[in-house]
Design a protein around this motif. Structure first.
Motif, PDB file in Angstrom:
ATOM      1  N   ASP A 125       0.807  -1.214   0.000  1.00  0.00           N
ATOM      2  CA  ASP A 125       0.000   0.000   0.000  1.00  0.00           C
ATOM      3  C   ASP A 125       0.850   1.278   0.000  1.00  0.00           C
ATOM      4  OD1 ASP A 125       0.994  -0.005   2.563  1.00  0.00           O
ATOM      5  OD2 ASP A 125      -0.947   0.128   3.550  1.00  0.00           O
ATOM      6  N   ILE A 165      -5.080   0.703   7.355  1.00  0.00           N
ATOM      7  CA  ILE A 165      -5.057  -0.277   6.273  1.00  0.00           C
ATOM      8  C   ILE A 165      -5.646   0.402   5.043  1.00  0.00           C
ATOM      9  CG2 ILE A 165      -5.909  -2.522   5.524  1.00  0.00           C
ATOM     10  CD1 ILE A 165      -6.397  -3.096   8.558  1.00  0.00           C
ATOM     11  N   ARG A 195      -5.862  -1.023   1.763  1.00  0.00           N
ATOM     12  CA  ARG A 195      -6.593  -1.907   0.862  1.00  0.00           C
ATOM     13  C   ARG A 195      -7.101  -3.089   1.667  1.00  0.00           C
ATOM     14  NH1 ARG A 195      -3.300  -3.231  -4.402  1.00  0.00           N
ATOM     15  NH2 ARG A 195      -1.432  -2.518  -3.399  1.00  0.00           N
ATOM     16  N   SER A 196      -8.389  -3.111   1.909  1.00  0.00           N
ATOM     17  CA  SER A 196      -8.926  -4.212   2.702  1.00  0.00           C
ATOM     18  C   SER A 196     -10.384  -4.449   2.359  1.00  0.00           C
ATOM     19  CB  SER A 196      -8.800  -3.905   4.196  1.00  0.00           C
ATOM     20  OG  SER A 196      -9.731  -2.913   4.563  1.00  0.00           O
ATOM     21  N   GLU A 197     -10.879  -5.580   2.792  1.00  0.00           N
ATOM     22  CA  GLU A 197     -12.292  -5.893   2.588  1.00  0.00           C
ATOM     23  C   GLU A 197     -13.164  -4.932   3.375  1.00  0.00           C
ATOM     24  OE1 GLU A 197     -13.005  -9.398   5.807  1.00  0.00           O
ATOM     25  OE2 GLU A 197     -11.504  -9.764   4.256  1.00  0.00           O
ATOM     26  N   ARG A 253      -6.216   0.212  12.391  1.00  0.00           N
ATOM     27  CA  ARG A 253      -5.975  -1.091  13.029  1.00  0.00           C
ATOM     28  C   ARG A 253      -6.368  -1.084  14.505  1.00  0.00           C
ATOM     29  NH1 ARG A 253      -2.408  -4.091   9.587  1.00  0.00           N
ATOM     30  NH2 ARG A 253      -1.469  -2.725   8.040  1.00  0.00           N
TER      31      ARG A 253
END
Length: 155
Positions: free
Chosen positions: A21, A76, A78-80, A109
């Protein structure tokens, strides 16, 4: 001989470097720094004297601390979870077209069940909120609350 090679092999430390990222973080930091600077100048023009100076100092410190958190990978990119939030916001826009198109979303996080919206429109949602809430509707309620505060502050 086998013992010596096994000890030497285990003495090597492999540290994976996470650069997946890097570009998103770099782009976000550039955008955030510019937006924060504009916001600070706006504060100085709205509030004169000691009040303007103090507010400017507070937001400069906040900006510096926030940038350190981004560089420290406390978010984060790039995450779901980010995709889920973006999907939720798109559905909310159907009911409320006043939701800004340039809204930036960060997933922290942090395990604290919290979400907040920064002055430049960056929306931050902590991972802990997902553990604490029971449904997508509850997450949508938190998002609309934060966006409502942001939309009120723009006016």
């Amino acid at each position: 001989m086998f013992f010596i090679f096994s000890v030497m092999g285990s003495a090597q430390t492999y540290k994976m470097i996470d650069t997946a990222d890097y570009l998103q973080r770099k782009e976000f930091l550039k955008s955030f720094a510019g937006n924060n600077e504009v916001f600070i100048k706006k504060l100085k023009s709205q509030y004169s004297g000691k009040t303007g100076s103090e507010l400017s100092r507070i937001y400069k410190e906040f900006g510096t601390d926030f940038e350190k958190q981004v560089k420290n990978k406390d978010f984060i990119f790039r995450s779901e979870f980010e995709n889920e939030i973006k999907s939720l916001i798109q559905r909310l826009r159907k009911s409320n077209p006043n939701i800004p198109q340039d809204l930036k979303i960060l997933v922290a996080r942090d395990n604290t069940p919290n979400a907040y919206c920064l002055a430049d429109g960056t929306f931050v949602i902590n991972m802990g909120l997902y553990n604490w809430l029971n449904s997508e509707d509850q997450i949508a309620a938190v998002i609309t609350h934060e966006l409502g505060i942001r939309l009120m502050s723009i006016r």
